[in-house]
Design an enzyme around this catalytic site. Structure first.
Site, PDB file in Angstrom:
ATOM      1  N   GLY A  43       0.781  -1.239   0.000  1.00 51.96           N
ATOM      2  CA  GLY A  43       0.000   0.000   0.000  1.00 51.96           C
ATOM      3  C   GLY A  43       0.809   1.284   0.000  1.00 51.96           C
ATOM      4  O   GLY A  43       0.404   2.286  -0.584  1.00 51.96           O
ATOM      5  N   ASP A 102      -5.606   2.230  10.084  1.00 49.14           N
ATOM      6  CA  ASP A 102      -7.037   1.979  10.241  1.00 49.14           C
ATOM      7  C   ASP A 102      -7.251   1.366  11.631  1.00 49.14           C
ATOM      8  O   ASP A 102      -7.329   2.088  12.623  1.00 49.14           O
ATOM      9  CB  ASP A 102      -7.495   1.060   9.095  1.00 49.14           C
ATOM     10  CG  ASP A 102      -8.993   0.902   9.012  1.00 49.14           C
ATOM     11  OD1 ASP A 102      -9.695   1.247   9.977  1.00 49.14           O
ATOM     12  OD2 ASP A 102      -9.493   0.408   7.986  1.00 49.14           O
ATOM     13  N   PHE A 151     -14.622   3.125   2.812  1.00 47.59           N
ATOM     14  CA  PHE A 151     -13.620   2.312   2.129  1.00 47.59           C
ATOM     15  C   PHE A 151     -12.932   3.154   1.073  1.00 47.59           C
ATOM     16  O   PHE A 151     -13.521   3.487   0.053  1.00 47.59           O
ATOM     17  CB  PHE A 151     -14.244   1.066   1.505  1.00 47.59           C
ATOM     18  CG  PHE A 151     -13.245  -0.038   1.346  1.00 47.59           C
ATOM     19  CD1 PHE A 151     -13.161  -1.059   2.273  1.00 47.59           C
ATOM     20  CD2 PHE A 151     -12.336  -0.033   0.293  1.00 47.59           C
ATOM     21  CE1 PHE A 151     -12.194  -2.055   2.155  1.00 47.59           C
ATOM     22  CE2 PHE A 151     -11.367  -1.016   0.168  1.00 47.59           C
ATOM     23  CZ  PHE A 151     -11.298  -2.031   1.099  1.00 47.59           C
TER      24      PHE A 151
HETATM   25  C1  PRP Z   1      -3.564  -2.149   4.503  1.00 44.79           C
HETATM   26  C2  PRP Z   1      -2.902  -0.781   4.516  1.00 44.79           C
HETATM   27  C3  PRP Z   1      -2.155  -0.776   5.830  1.00 44.79           C
HETATM   28  C4  PRP Z   1      -3.065  -1.588   6.727  1.00 44.79           C
HETATM   29  C5  PRP Z   1      -3.885  -0.659   7.565  1.00 44.79           C
HETATM   30  O1  PRP Z   1      -2.628  -3.117   4.085  1.00 44.79           O
HETATM   31  O2  PRP Z   1      -2.015  -0.655   3.435  1.00 44.79           O
HETATM   32  O3  PRP Z   1      -0.921  -1.430   5.714  1.00 44.79           O
HETATM   33  O4  PRP Z   1      -3.925  -2.349   5.858  1.00 44.79           O
HETATM   34  O5  PRP Z   1      -4.868  -1.366   8.271  1.00 44.79           O
HETATM   35  P1  PRP Z   1      -4.826  -1.656   9.830  1.00 44.79           P
HETATM   36  O6  PRP Z   1      -4.485  -0.381  10.532  1.00 44.79           O
HETATM   37  O7  PRP Z   1      -6.263  -2.060  10.108  1.00 44.79           O
HETATM   38  O8  PRP Z   1      -3.864  -2.750  10.095  1.00 44.79           O
HETATM   39  P2  PRP Z   1      -3.066  -4.563   3.573  1.00 44.79           P
HETATM   40  O9  PRP Z   1      -2.993  -5.527   4.696  1.00 44.79           O
HETATM   41  O10 PRP Z   1      -4.378  -4.471   2.859  1.00 44.79           O
HETATM   42  O11 PRP Z   1      -1.916  -4.953   2.557  1.00 44.79           O
HETATM   43  P3  PRP Z   1      -1.487  -4.080   1.261  1.00 44.79           P
HETATM   44  O12 PRP Z   1      -0.732  -2.893   1.772  1.00 44.79           O
HETATM   45  O13 PRP Z   1      -0.632  -4.990   0.458  1.00 44.79           O
HETATM   46  O14 PRP Z   1      -2.751  -3.679   0.551  1.00 44.79           O
HETATM   47 MN    MN Z   2      -0.549  -2.150   3.709  1.00 44.69          MN
END
Ligand code: PRP
Ligand code: MN
Ligand code: MG
Length: 180
Positions: A43, A102, A151
């Protein structure tokens, strides 16, 4: 605007402007500390690339990949390391670069892991902060924008691996993630 979006929250110019400000703050904080900026894949990839160009002091970079969401729209609550750092962080001033905080589960896990490995300091910069999503007590040391409890996708943020390449950030239409 991409057709699956309901609205745009931050356009390309707003994002780049804010990143420039964050970069200046980080440069002041980390002057002569040779910090290690850690990009949390996937991300944070766009934010990382744009941010480090604006941090005008010597620094090093590394990458770590975690996943807590998989293809789901809600966090699984379990954070997995999919790719680890190339080098040790012992004694280093570390800056974790995230796209969004988040629930906070990903960052809590990463911070604990890096402190356990004896980093000299661990701070967090996140482009977005969604305080209403928080399940654990953790805050970014710097953040770009607060976002509502919706979202959001774009500029690195995905839904089921899509939309990361949008240069702006917007709210995904509910019908898209409620489809299946
Ligand atoms: C998403 C985002 C953050 C995390 C935030 O990553 O990029 O790293 O979730 O959410 P949290 O505070 O509830 O933990 P994801 O796990 O979707 O992986 P990605 O970055 O590869 O999309
Ligand atoms: Mn992430
Ligand atoms: Mg994701």
């Amino acid at each position: 605007m991409q057709k699956d979006l309901e609205s745009i929250l931050f356009d390309e110019e707003q994002i780049q402007q804010r990143i420039q400000e964050l970069g200046k703050q980080l440069a002041v904080e980390y002057n002569e500390k040779n910090p290690l900026f850690i990009c949390v894949l996937k991300g944070a990839v766009l934010f990382m690339a744009d941010l480090i160009k604006r941090v005008d002091v010597p620094l090093e970079i590394d990458f770590m990949a975690t996943s807590s969401y998989g293809d789901a729209s809600k966090s699984s609550g379990v954070v997995r390391i999919l790719k680890d750092l190339d080098r040790p962080v012992e004694g280093r001033h570390v800056v974790i670069v995230e796209d969004i905080v988040d629930s906070g589960l990903t960052l809590r896990y990463l911070r604990e892991t890096l402190l356990h490995r004896k980093a000299a300091s661990v701070k967090i910069v996140s482009l977005f902060d969604k305080p209403e999503g928080r399940q654990v007590d953790i805050e970014p040391d710097w953040f770009g924008f607060r976002v509502p409890n919706a979202f959001i996708v774009g500029y690195g943020l995905d839904y089921a691996e899509r939309y990361r390449n949008l240069p702006y950030v917007g709210i995904l239409k509910a019908e898209i993630y409620q489809e299946s």
